[in-house]
Design an enzyme around this catalytic site. Sequence first.
Site, short mmCIF file in Angstrom:
data_model
loop_
_atom_site.label_atom_id
_atom_site.label_comp_id
_atom_site.label_asym_id
_atom_site.label_seq_id
_atom_site.Cartn_x
_atom_site.Cartn_y
_atom_site.Cartn_z
N ARG A 55 0.80 -1.22 0.00
CA ARG A 55 0.00 0.00 0.00
C ARG A 55 0.83 1.27 0.00
NH1 ARG A 55 -2.84 -4.13 1.50
NH2 ARG A 55 -0.88 -4.66 2.49
N THR A 56 1.76 1.38 0.95
CA THR A 56 2.48 2.65 1.10
C THR A 56 3.30 2.95 -0.15
OG1 THR A 56 2.60 2.16 3.45
CG2 THR A 56 3.98 3.96 2.66
N LYS A 85 27.73 -2.73 1.18
CA LYS A 85 29.18 -2.61 0.95
C LYS A 85 29.82 -1.64 1.95
CE LYS A 85 28.34 -1.74 -3.48
NZ LYS A 85 28.60 -1.30 -4.86
N ARG A 106 10.88 3.72 3.96
CA ARG A 106 10.44 2.74 4.97
C ARG A 106 11.68 1.99 5.44
NH1 ARG A 106 5.42 -1.34 4.91
NH2 ARG A 106 4.41 0.66 5.29
N HIS A 134 4.01 5.64 11.75
CA HIS A 134 3.61 5.52 10.34
C HIS A 134 2.63 6.69 10.11
CE1 HIS A 134 2.87 3.98 6.49
NE2 HIS A 134 2.48 2.75 6.76
N1 CP Z 1 -0.78 -0.13 5.73
C1 CP Z 1 0.46 -0.33 5.25
O1 CP Z 1 1.42 0.33 5.64
O2 CP Z 1 0.56 -1.32 4.31
P1 CP Z 1 1.90 -1.73 3.56
O3 CP Z 1 2.80 -2.40 4.58
O4 CP Z 1 1.46 -2.67 2.47
O5 CP Z 1 2.55 -0.48 3.03
#
Ligand code: CP
Length: 314
Positions: A55-56, A85, A106, A134
């Site tokens: 999703r993100t 490395k 992420r 998040h």
């Molecule tokens: N909700 C969410 O962060 O989903 P993903 O881990 O698929 O990005």
Amino acid sequence: MIRLKHVVEAQQFNKKMLKELFTIADNMEKILGKGGGDLLRSKILASLFYVPSNRTRFSFESAMIRLGGQVLSTDVAEAFSSELKGGSLEETIRTIGYYSDVIVLRHYESGSAKRAAKVSPVPIINGGDGTAQHPTQALIDLYTIERELGGVDGVVIAFVGDLANSRSVRSLCYFLAKHTGIKIYFVAPPMLNMREDMIQYLKRRQINLFEVGGLNPHLEDLAKKVDVFYVTQIPVESFGDRLDDYEKSKKNFVVDKKVLKKMKRNSILMHPLPRDGEINPEVDRDLRAVYYKQVYYGICIRMALLCSVFGKMP
Ligand code: CP
């Protein structure tokens, strides 16, 4: 109008900024309805994901493309990054900052987005850092509550699942604490309760808090009391060697038709996704199940965030 340098944590937003962002998201829905626009033409987004995501990553990339921009992407940075490395996260960010105009990161370490923002020549958007935050998922969640219930003040919400490790829940709690009349139920198996720092934070803000412990929280009873049921995963890794507790939790922390039947008619069932059995697909077609609406609103919010970072308003 709202102008964001970086998006690293929920606490950086005040209520005025949230209102402005949500107005932009409403406008983004109109642009999306027309198939997109060119507000961010010539801008490049780099999505740098050290941890898996559907999703993100895809929604930020889709948002950028819908706004006329372009995307550089890696979803397995931990395997292919030059850090293998000997480079550092800071070095990677400084480098990719020369190739792009915004970086969505992420990373598996809590605090990594802040570290990245300190050295980055371009805006950093936190796409989830360890078990810390998040913020963009929580903005989507808040926007969903606003859209589906008509407002956030006075909402009664139950968070159900592994609350010790859910970064989405933590970020959403920071946002809820900015509103009035909020009542929160934290419902988690033993050892996976919301961490004490957040409990104290919410208490300092006079949020009405209830903790429901144990391995059988009787979700049917709880369902009658809430406006929002926010369910998260209960991963086996969180239990260590307590596999008996895991099995009981997998059985008792499930929203199914029986639980849904007890929910108020105008309440909503949310999940940041992905799910792993904690919401039975048999309830997907119920109008109160809004987790796919969260996915849809995610595009509007992430388009709005990108425009706010570049100061380009529709
Ligand atoms: N909700 C969410 O962060 O989903 P993903 O881990 O698929 O990005």
